[in-house]
Motif scaffolding. Structure first.
Motif, PDB file in Angstrom:
ATOM      1  N   PHE A  11      -2.976  -7.397 -14.455  1.00  0.00           N
ATOM      2  CA  PHE A  11      -2.727  -6.151 -14.482  1.00  0.00           C
ATOM      3  C   PHE A  11      -3.894  -5.262 -14.313  1.00  0.00           C
ATOM      4  CE2 PHE A  11       0.267  -8.135 -17.340  1.00  0.00           C
ATOM      5  CZ  PHE A  11       1.384  -7.325 -17.431  1.00  0.00           C
ATOM      6  N   GLN A  12      -3.972  -4.132 -14.130  1.00  0.00           N
ATOM      7  CA  GLN A  12      -5.111  -3.291 -13.837  1.00  0.00           C
ATOM      8  C   GLN A  12      -6.119  -3.183 -15.014  1.00  0.00           C
ATOM      9  OE1 GLN A  12      -3.831   0.701 -12.905  1.00  0.00           O
ATOM     10  NE2 GLN A  12      -5.731   1.687 -13.399  1.00  0.00           N
ATOM     11  N   ILE A  50       0.819  -1.177  -0.018  1.00  0.00           N
ATOM     12  CA  ILE A  50      -0.029  -0.174   0.053  1.00  0.00           C
ATOM     13  C   ILE A  50       0.968   1.154  -0.333  1.00  0.00           C
ATOM     14  CG2 ILE A  50      -1.809  -1.123   1.190  1.00  0.00           C
ATOM     15  CD1 ILE A  50      -0.997   0.437   3.901  1.00  0.00           C
ATOM     16  N   GLY A  51       0.173   2.434  -0.232  1.00  0.00           N
ATOM     17  CA  GLY A  51       0.970   3.684  -0.327  1.00  0.00           C
ATOM     18  C   GLY A  51       0.450   4.414  -1.314  1.00  0.00           C
ATOM     19  N   PRO A  52       0.770   5.745  -1.429  1.00  0.00           N
ATOM     20  CA  PRO A  52       0.047   6.849  -2.240  1.00  0.00           C
ATOM     21  C   PRO A  52       0.596   6.573  -3.349  1.00  0.00           C
ATOM     22  CG  PRO A  52       2.298   7.699  -0.760  1.00  0.00           C
ATOM     23  CD  PRO A  52       1.590   6.424  -0.248  1.00  0.00           C
ATOM     24  N   SER A  53      -0.247   7.412  -4.515  1.00  0.00           N
ATOM     25  CA  SER A  53       0.340   7.242  -5.709  1.00  0.00           C
ATOM     26  C   SER A  53       1.666   8.008  -6.023  1.00  0.00           C
ATOM     27  CB  SER A  53      -0.680   8.029  -6.826  1.00  0.00           C
ATOM     28  OG  SER A  53      -2.300   7.434  -6.740  1.00  0.00           O
ATOM     29  N   GLY A  54       2.559   7.153  -6.882  1.00  0.00           N
ATOM     30  CA  GLY A  54       3.734   7.444  -7.114  1.00  0.00           C
ATOM     31  C   GLY A  54       4.826   7.124  -6.164  1.00  0.00           C
ATOM     32  N   SER A  55       4.424   5.977  -5.132  1.00  0.00           N
ATOM     33  CA  SER A  55       5.177   5.634  -4.063  1.00  0.00           C
ATOM     34  C   SER A  55       6.169   4.763  -4.590  1.00  0.00           C
ATOM     35  CB  SER A  55       4.294   5.267  -2.677  1.00  0.00           C
ATOM     36  OG  SER A  55       3.570   4.271  -3.349  1.00  0.00           O
ATOM     37  N   GLY A  56       6.047   4.026  -5.753  1.00  0.00           N
ATOM     38  CA  GLY A  56       6.898   3.057  -6.182  1.00  0.00           C
ATOM     39  C   GLY A  56       6.246   1.488  -6.058  1.00  0.00           C
ATOM     40  N   LYS A  57       5.029   1.435  -5.719  1.00  0.00           N
ATOM     41  CA  LYS A  57       4.276   0.207  -5.536  1.00  0.00           C
ATOM     42  C   LYS A  57       4.393  -0.597  -6.858  1.00  0.00           C
ATOM     43  CE  LYS A  57       0.268   1.949  -4.284  1.00  0.00           C
ATOM     44  NZ  LYS A  57       0.399   3.318  -4.678  1.00  0.00           N
ATOM     45  N   SER A  58       3.947  -0.095  -8.033  1.00  0.00           N
ATOM     46  CA  SER A  58       4.039  -0.770  -8.954  1.00  0.00           C
ATOM     47  C   SER A  58       5.338  -1.122  -9.583  1.00  0.00           C
ATOM     48  CB  SER A  58       3.016  -0.147 -10.066  1.00  0.00           C
ATOM     49  OG  SER A  58       1.508   0.036  -9.784  1.00  0.00           O
ATOM     50  N   THR A  67       1.162 -18.145  -2.852  1.00  0.00           N
ATOM     51  CA  THR A  67       1.787 -16.941  -2.733  1.00  0.00           C
ATOM     52  C   THR A  67       1.639 -15.728  -3.588  1.00  0.00           C
ATOM     53  OG1 THR A  67       3.827 -18.427  -2.189  1.00  0.00           O
ATOM     54  CG2 THR A  67       4.110 -16.266  -2.344  1.00  0.00           C
ATOM     55  N   MET A  68       1.203 -14.548  -3.025  1.00  0.00           N
ATOM     56  CA  MET A  68       0.563 -13.477  -3.498  1.00  0.00           C
ATOM     57  C   MET A  68       1.270 -12.270  -3.262  1.00  0.00           C
ATOM     58  SD  MET A  68      -3.378 -14.563  -3.309  1.00  0.00           S
ATOM     59  CE  MET A  68      -4.214 -13.188  -3.921  1.00  0.00           C
ATOM     60  N   VAL A  69       1.474 -11.283  -4.271  1.00  0.00           N
ATOM     61  CA  VAL A  69       1.949  -9.961  -3.802  1.00  0.00           C
ATOM     62  C   VAL A  69       0.798  -9.072  -4.567  1.00  0.00           C
ATOM     63  CG1 VAL A  69       3.808  -8.232  -4.108  1.00  0.00           C
ATOM     64  CG2 VAL A  69       4.308 -10.726  -3.960  1.00  0.00           C
ATOM     65  N   VAL A  70       0.470  -8.249  -3.754  1.00  0.00           N
ATOM     66  CA  VAL A  70      -0.855  -7.580  -4.179  1.00  0.00           C
ATOM     67  C   VAL A  70      -0.505  -6.091  -4.200  1.00  0.00           C
ATOM     68  CG1 VAL A  70      -3.353  -7.200  -4.216  1.00  0.00           C
ATOM     69  CG2 VAL A  70      -2.499  -9.501  -3.687  1.00  0.00           C
ATOM     70  N   VAL A  71      -0.472  -5.143  -5.097  1.00  0.00           N
ATOM     71  CA  VAL A  71      -0.365  -3.751  -5.114  1.00  0.00           C
ATOM     72  C   VAL A  71      -2.043  -3.340  -5.107  1.00  0.00           C
ATOM     73  CG1 VAL A  71       0.127  -1.782  -6.122  1.00  0.00           C
ATOM     74  CG2 VAL A  71       1.755  -3.489  -5.846  1.00  0.00           C
ATOM     75  N   MET A  85       1.751 -15.270  -7.743  1.00  0.00           N
ATOM     76  CA  MET A  85       0.713 -14.501  -8.356  1.00  0.00           C
ATOM     77  C   MET A  85       1.197 -12.829  -7.943  1.00  0.00           C
ATOM     78  SD  MET A  85      -1.321 -15.912 -10.595  1.00  0.00           S
ATOM     79  CE  MET A  85      -2.898 -15.169 -10.612  1.00  0.00           C
ATOM     80  N   LEU A  86       1.331 -12.327  -9.038  1.00  0.00           N
ATOM     81  CA  LEU A  86       1.523 -10.879  -8.925  1.00  0.00           C
ATOM     82  C   LEU A  86       0.493  -9.760  -9.348  1.00  0.00           C
ATOM     83  CD1 LEU A  86       5.221 -10.601 -10.363  1.00  0.00           C
ATOM     84  CD2 LEU A  86       4.462 -11.107  -7.810  1.00  0.00           C
ATOM     85  N   PHE A  87      -0.106  -9.169  -8.439  1.00  0.00           N
ATOM     86  CA  PHE A  87      -1.362  -8.421  -8.689  1.00  0.00           C
ATOM     87  C   PHE A  87      -1.073  -6.734  -8.710  1.00  0.00           C
ATOM     88  CE2 PHE A  87      -3.041 -12.364  -6.974  1.00  0.00           C
ATOM     89  CZ  PHE A  87      -4.223 -12.645  -7.978  1.00  0.00           C
ATOM     90  N   ASP A  88      -1.293  -6.159  -9.753  1.00  0.00           N
ATOM     91  CA  ASP A  88      -0.952  -4.826  -9.969  1.00  0.00           C
ATOM     92  C   ASP A  88      -2.354  -4.064 -10.187  1.00  0.00           C
ATOM     93  OD1 ASP A  88       0.198  -2.029 -10.025  1.00  0.00           O
ATOM     94  OD2 ASP A  88       0.976  -2.606 -12.115  1.00  0.00           O
ATOM     95  N   GLU A  89      -2.784  -3.526  -8.934  1.00  0.00           N
ATOM     96  CA  GLU A  89      -4.014  -2.812  -8.562  1.00  0.00           C
ATOM     97  C   GLU A  89      -5.163  -3.438  -9.474  1.00  0.00           C
ATOM     98  OE1 GLU A  89      -3.660   1.388  -8.750  1.00  0.00           O
ATOM     99  OE2 GLU A  89      -1.712   1.510  -7.865  1.00  0.00           O
ATOM    100  N   PRO A  90      -5.527  -4.554  -9.251  1.00  0.00           N
ATOM    101  CA  PRO A  90      -6.446  -5.348 -10.027  1.00  0.00           C
ATOM    102  C   PRO A  90      -7.860  -4.939 -10.064  1.00  0.00           C
ATOM    103  CG  PRO A  90      -5.754  -6.828  -8.131  1.00  0.00           C
ATOM    104  CD  PRO A  90      -5.061  -5.323  -7.962  1.00  0.00           C
ATOM    105  N   THR A  91      -8.268  -4.082  -9.325  1.00  0.00           N
ATOM    106  CA  THR A  91      -9.658  -3.617  -9.034  1.00  0.00           C
ATOM    107  C   THR A  91      -9.598  -2.268  -9.493  1.00  0.00           C
ATOM    108  OG1 THR A  91      -9.612  -3.079  -6.597  1.00  0.00           O
ATOM    109  CG2 THR A  91     -10.263  -5.416  -7.335  1.00  0.00           C
ATOM    110  N   SER A  92      -8.537  -1.306  -9.653  1.00  0.00           N
ATOM    111  CA  SER A  92      -8.638  -0.040  -9.576  1.00  0.00           C
ATOM    112  C   SER A  92      -9.581   0.512 -10.931  1.00  0.00           C
ATOM    113  CB  SER A  92      -7.496   0.613  -9.664  1.00  0.00           C
ATOM    114  OG  SER A  92      -6.555   0.290 -10.481  1.00  0.00           O
TER     115      SER A  92
END
Length: 257
Positions: free
Chosen positions: A100-101, A40-48, A205-209, A175-182
Protein backbone atom coordinates in the motif's frame (compact mmCIF):
# COMPACT_ATOMS: atom_id res chain seq x y z
CA UNK A 1 7.38 -13.92 -20.88
CA UNK A 2 5.36 -17.14 -20.68
CA UNK A 3 2.11 -15.85 -22.24
CA UNK A 4 0.39 -17.98 -19.60
CA UNK A 5 -2.64 -16.12 -18.29
CA UNK A 6 -2.57 -15.73 -14.52
CA UNK A 7 -5.44 -13.24 -14.14
CA UNK A 8 -8.21 -12.44 -16.62
CA UNK A 9 -10.37 -9.40 -15.93
CA UNK A 10 -13.62 -9.39 -17.90
CA UNK A 11 -15.95 -6.36 -18.13
CA UNK A 12 -15.16 -5.30 -14.56
CA UNK A 13 -17.50 -2.72 -13.05
CA UNK A 14 -17.58 -0.89 -9.72
CA UNK A 15 -20.46 1.53 -9.28
CA UNK A 16 -21.52 3.70 -6.38
CA UNK A 17 -24.71 5.65 -5.71
CA UNK A 18 -26.82 3.23 -7.77
CA UNK A 19 -24.62 3.70 -10.80
CA UNK A 20 -24.27 7.47 -10.58
CA UNK A 21 -20.55 7.08 -9.93
CA UNK A 22 -18.74 4.57 -12.13
CA UNK A 23 -15.31 4.00 -10.58
CA UNK A 24 -14.80 1.10 -13.00
CA UNK A 25 -16.83 1.02 -16.18
CA UNK A 26 -16.28 -2.22 -18.06
CA UNK A 27 -12.51 -2.92 -17.76
CA UNK A 28 -11.16 -6.04 -19.47
CA UNK A 29 -7.50 -7.10 -19.50
CA UNK A 30 -5.34 -10.23 -19.25
CA UNK A 31 -2.34 -10.40 -16.90
CA UNK A 32 0.20 -13.04 -17.91
CA UNK A 33 2.73 -14.69 -15.61
CA UNK A 34 5.85 -12.55 -15.55
CA UNK A 35 4.04 -9.39 -16.63
CA UNK A 36 5.11 -6.12 -15.08
CA UNK A 37 1.91 -4.21 -15.78
CA UNK A 38 2.01 -0.53 -14.89
CA UNK A 39 -1.28 1.35 -14.54
CA UNK A 40 -1.18 5.10 -15.11
CA UNK A 41 -3.76 7.84 -15.36
CA UNK A 42 -5.04 10.97 -13.62
CA UNK A 43 -6.28 10.98 -10.03
CA UNK A 44 -9.77 9.56 -9.78
CA UNK A 45 -9.44 7.52 -12.96
CA UNK A 46 -10.10 4.17 -11.25
CA UNK A 47 -6.50 2.90 -11.04
CA UNK A 48 -6.51 1.99 -7.34
CA UNK A 49 -10.07 0.65 -7.52
CA UNK A 50 -8.96 -1.63 -10.34
CA UNK A 51 -5.95 -2.85 -8.36
CA UNK A 52 -7.89 -3.42 -5.15
CA UNK A 53 -10.56 -5.30 -7.07
CA UNK A 54 -8.05 -7.91 -8.21
CA UNK A 55 -8.00 -9.46 -4.71
CA UNK A 56 -11.57 -8.34 -3.93
CA UNK A 57 -10.57 -5.70 -1.39
CA UNK A 58 -13.09 -3.80 -3.50
CA UNK A 59 -16.06 -5.99 -4.37
CA UNK A 60 -17.03 -5.46 -8.01
CA UNK A 61 -20.53 -4.47 -9.04
CA UNK A 62 -20.27 -6.60 -12.15
CA UNK A 63 -17.92 -8.56 -14.38
CA UNK A 64 -15.54 -11.39 -13.58
CA UNK A 65 -11.97 -11.87 -12.34
CA UNK A 66 -10.43 -15.22 -13.22
CA UNK A 67 -7.38 -16.23 -11.17
CA UNK A 68 -5.78 -19.38 -12.60
CA UNK A 69 -9.09 -20.07 -14.35
CA UNK A 70 -11.36 -19.64 -11.32
CA UNK A 71 -13.77 -16.72 -11.21
CA UNK A 72 -13.04 -15.39 -7.73
CA UNK A 73 -16.04 -13.03 -7.81
CA UNK A 74 -18.32 -16.06 -7.40
CA UNK A 75 -19.47 -16.74 -3.84
CA UNK A 76 -19.72 -20.48 -4.51
CA UNK A 77 -17.97 -22.91 -6.82
CA UNK A 78 -19.16 -26.23 -8.23
CA UNK A 79 -17.01 -29.19 -7.20
CA UNK A 80 -16.35 -32.19 -9.49
CA UNK A 81 -19.08 -34.13 -7.68
CA UNK A 82 -21.58 -31.39 -8.45
CA UNK A 83 -21.76 -29.96 -4.95
CA UNK A 84 -21.57 -26.21 -4.44
CA UNK A 85 -19.11 -25.00 -1.82
CA UNK A 86 -18.16 -21.54 -0.60
CA UNK A 87 -15.20 -20.06 -2.47
CA UNK A 88 -12.22 -19.61 -0.14
CA UNK A 89 -11.27 -16.10 -1.23
CA UNK A 90 -8.59 -15.89 1.47
CA UNK A 91 -6.73 -18.75 -0.21
CA UNK A 92 -6.56 -16.67 -3.39
CA UNK A 93 -5.63 -13.51 -1.51
CA UNK A 94 -2.62 -15.32 -0.06
CA UNK A 95 -1.38 -15.73 -3.64
CA UNK A 96 -1.51 -11.95 -4.16
CA UNK A 97 0.91 -9.80 -2.19
CA UNK A 98 -0.34 -6.26 -1.61
CA UNK A 99 1.81 -3.19 -0.96
CA UNK A 100 0.00 0.00 0.00
CA UNK A 101 0.85 3.67 -0.17
CA UNK A 102 1.13 4.01 3.62
CA UNK A 103 3.08 0.83 4.55
CA UNK A 104 0.43 -0.61 6.97
CA UNK A 105 3.04 -1.96 9.39
CA UNK A 106 1.94 -2.75 12.95
CA UNK A 107 3.54 0.05 15.02
CA UNK A 108 3.67 -1.95 18.27
CA UNK A 109 5.60 -4.85 16.67
CA UNK A 110 9.25 -5.09 15.74
CA UNK A 111 10.12 -5.37 12.06
CA UNK A 112 10.82 -9.09 12.48
CA UNK A 113 7.44 -9.63 14.13
CA UNK A 114 5.75 -7.65 11.33
CA UNK A 115 7.47 -9.97 8.87
CA UNK A 116 6.52 -13.23 10.57
CA UNK A 117 2.97 -12.71 11.85
CA UNK A 118 1.24 -13.72 8.60
CA UNK A 119 3.48 -16.71 7.74
CA UNK A 120 3.06 -18.07 11.30
CA UNK A 121 -0.60 -17.26 12.01
CA UNK A 122 -2.07 -17.52 8.50
CA UNK A 123 0.14 -19.99 6.66
CA UNK A 124 1.05 -22.10 9.72
CA UNK A 125 4.80 -21.93 9.11
CA UNK A 126 6.90 -22.77 12.21
CA UNK A 127 8.21 -19.58 13.83
CA UNK A 128 11.88 -20.50 13.49
CA UNK A 129 11.44 -21.17 9.78
CA UNK A 130 9.45 -17.94 9.31
CA UNK A 131 12.13 -15.91 11.12
CA UNK A 132 14.90 -17.46 9.02
CA UNK A 133 13.07 -16.55 5.83
CA UNK A 134 12.25 -13.07 7.14
CA UNK A 135 15.91 -12.38 7.92
CA UNK A 136 16.91 -13.54 4.42
CA UNK A 137 14.34 -11.19 2.88
CA UNK A 138 15.41 -8.29 5.09
CA UNK A 139 19.01 -8.94 4.05
CA UNK A 140 17.91 -8.79 0.43
CA UNK A 141 16.78 -5.18 0.92
CA UNK A 142 19.64 -4.20 3.22
CA UNK A 143 17.61 -4.08 6.43
CA UNK A 144 18.68 -7.17 8.39
CA UNK A 145 20.22 -4.90 11.02
CA UNK A 146 16.80 -3.30 11.62
CA UNK A 147 14.95 -6.54 12.47
CA UNK A 148 14.63 -5.58 16.15
CA UNK A 149 13.59 -1.99 15.46
CA UNK A 150 10.04 -0.64 15.48
CA UNK A 151 8.41 1.05 12.46
CA UNK A 152 8.66 4.46 14.17
CA UNK A 153 12.45 4.11 14.07
CA UNK A 154 12.57 3.62 10.29
CA UNK A 155 12.48 6.12 7.44
CA UNK A 156 9.60 6.04 4.98
CA UNK A 157 11.74 4.30 2.38
CA UNK A 158 12.82 1.66 4.88
CA UNK A 159 9.22 1.05 5.95
CA UNK A 160 8.14 0.55 2.35
CA UNK A 161 11.01 -1.86 1.69
CA UNK A 162 9.87 -3.83 4.75
CA UNK A 163 6.28 -3.76 3.47
CA UNK A 164 7.43 -5.23 0.15
CA UNK A 165 9.43 -8.09 1.64
CA UNK A 166 6.67 -8.72 4.21
CA UNK A 167 4.35 -9.42 1.26
CA UNK A 168 7.02 -11.62 -0.35
CA UNK A 169 7.25 -13.70 2.83
CA UNK A 170 3.92 -15.31 1.88
CA UNK A 171 5.41 -16.42 -1.48
CA UNK A 172 2.72 -14.78 -3.64
CA UNK A 173 2.25 -15.46 -7.33
CA UNK A 174 1.59 -11.80 -8.07
CA UNK A 175 2.50 -8.55 -6.32
CA UNK A 176 0.05 -5.65 -6.34
CA UNK A 177 1.49 -2.17 -5.68
CA UNK A 178 -0.87 0.72 -4.97
CA UNK A 179 1.17 3.92 -5.49
CA UNK A 180 4.00 2.57 -3.34
CA UNK A 181 6.18 5.69 -3.57
CA UNK A 182 3.63 8.52 -3.46
CA UNK A 183 3.89 8.98 0.33
CA UNK A 184 7.70 9.08 0.31
CA UNK A 185 10.08 11.99 0.35
CA UNK A 186 11.67 12.33 -3.12
CA UNK A 187 15.11 11.11 -1.98
CA UNK A 188 13.56 7.86 -0.70
CA UNK A 189 11.72 6.94 -3.87
CA UNK A 190 14.76 5.46 -5.59
CA UNK A 191 15.51 2.88 -2.90
CA UNK A 192 11.97 1.49 -3.14
CA UNK A 193 11.94 1.48 -6.95
CA UNK A 194 15.26 -0.40 -6.91
CA UNK A 195 13.67 -3.23 -4.91
CA UNK A 196 10.75 -3.34 -7.36
CA UNK A 197 13.13 -3.41 -10.33
CA UNK A 198 14.94 -6.37 -8.81
CA UNK A 199 11.64 -8.21 -8.37
CA UNK A 200 10.84 -7.56 -12.02
CA UNK A 201 14.23 -8.91 -13.10
CA UNK A 202 13.56 -12.04 -11.05
CA UNK A 203 10.35 -12.65 -13.01
CA UNK A 204 7.77 -11.70 -10.40
CA UNK A 205 4.35 -10.93 -11.87
CA UNK A 206 3.52 -7.36 -10.83
CA UNK A 207 0.67 -4.90 -11.24
CA UNK A 208 1.81 -1.41 -10.27
CA UNK A 209 -0.33 1.71 -9.93
CA UNK A 210 2.13 4.59 -9.98
CA UNK A 211 2.83 8.17 -10.98
CA UNK A 212 6.49 7.27 -11.62
CA UNK A 213 6.63 7.48 -15.42
CA UNK A 214 10.33 6.63 -15.46
CA UNK A 215 9.61 3.31 -13.76
CA UNK A 216 6.77 2.62 -16.19
CA UNK A 217 9.07 3.22 -19.17
CA UNK A 218 12.06 1.34 -17.84
CA UNK A 219 10.59 -1.66 -16.03
CA UNK A 220 7.05 -2.24 -17.26
CA UNK A 221 6.47 -4.53 -20.20
CA UNK A 222 2.84 -3.41 -20.47
CA UNK A 223 1.30 -0.05 -19.61
CA UNK A 224 -2.41 0.62 -19.09
CA UNK A 225 -3.83 4.13 -19.26
CA UNK A 226 -7.10 4.62 -17.38
CA UNK A 227 -9.45 7.57 -17.35
CA UNK A 228 -12.96 7.97 -15.92
CA UNK A 229 -13.14 4.31 -14.93
CA UNK A 230 -12.28 3.01 -18.38
CA UNK A 231 -9.20 1.34 -19.84
CA UNK A 232 -8.55 3.89 -22.57
CA UNK A 233 -5.31 2.56 -24.09
CA UNK A 234 -2.77 -0.17 -23.44
CA UNK A 235 0.49 -1.25 -25.01
CA UNK A 236 4.21 -1.53 -24.56
CA UNK A 237 5.99 1.39 -22.87
CA UNK A 238 7.25 2.42 -26.30
CA UNK A 239 3.71 2.37 -27.71
CA UNK A 240 2.27 4.39 -24.84
CA UNK A 241 5.02 6.95 -24.39
CA UNK A 242 6.23 7.51 -27.94
CA UNK A 243 3.17 6.63 -30.04
CA UNK A 244 0.09 7.44 -27.92
CA UNK A 245 -3.08 7.15 -29.99
CA UNK A 246 -5.87 8.42 -27.75
CA UNK A 247 -6.17 12.22 -27.41
CA UNK A 248 -6.83 11.89 -23.67
CA UNK A 249 -3.58 9.94 -23.23
CA UNK A 250 -1.71 12.47 -25.36
CA UNK A 251 -3.02 15.28 -23.14
CA UNK A 252 -2.12 13.40 -19.94
CA UNK A 253 1.44 12.70 -21.09
CA UNK A 254 1.95 16.32 -22.13
CA UNK A 255 1.36 17.31 -18.51
CA UNK A 256 3.39 14.63 -16.70
CA UNK A 257 6.45 14.13 -18.92
Amino acid sequence: MTNEKLIQVVDLKKHYNRGAIRALDGVSVDIDRGDVMVVIGPSGSGKSTFLRSLNLMEEPTGGAIYFEGQDITQKKVVMPDGKKVRLDIDAYRRKMGMVFQHFNLFPHMTILDNMTIAPVQVAGIPRAQAEEKAMALLSRVGLADRAGAYPLQLSGGQKQRVAIVRALAMEPQVMLFDEPTSALDPEMVGEVLDVMKELARDGMTMVVVTHEMGFAREVGNRVLFMDAGKLVEQGTPEDIFTRPQNPRLQDFLSKVL
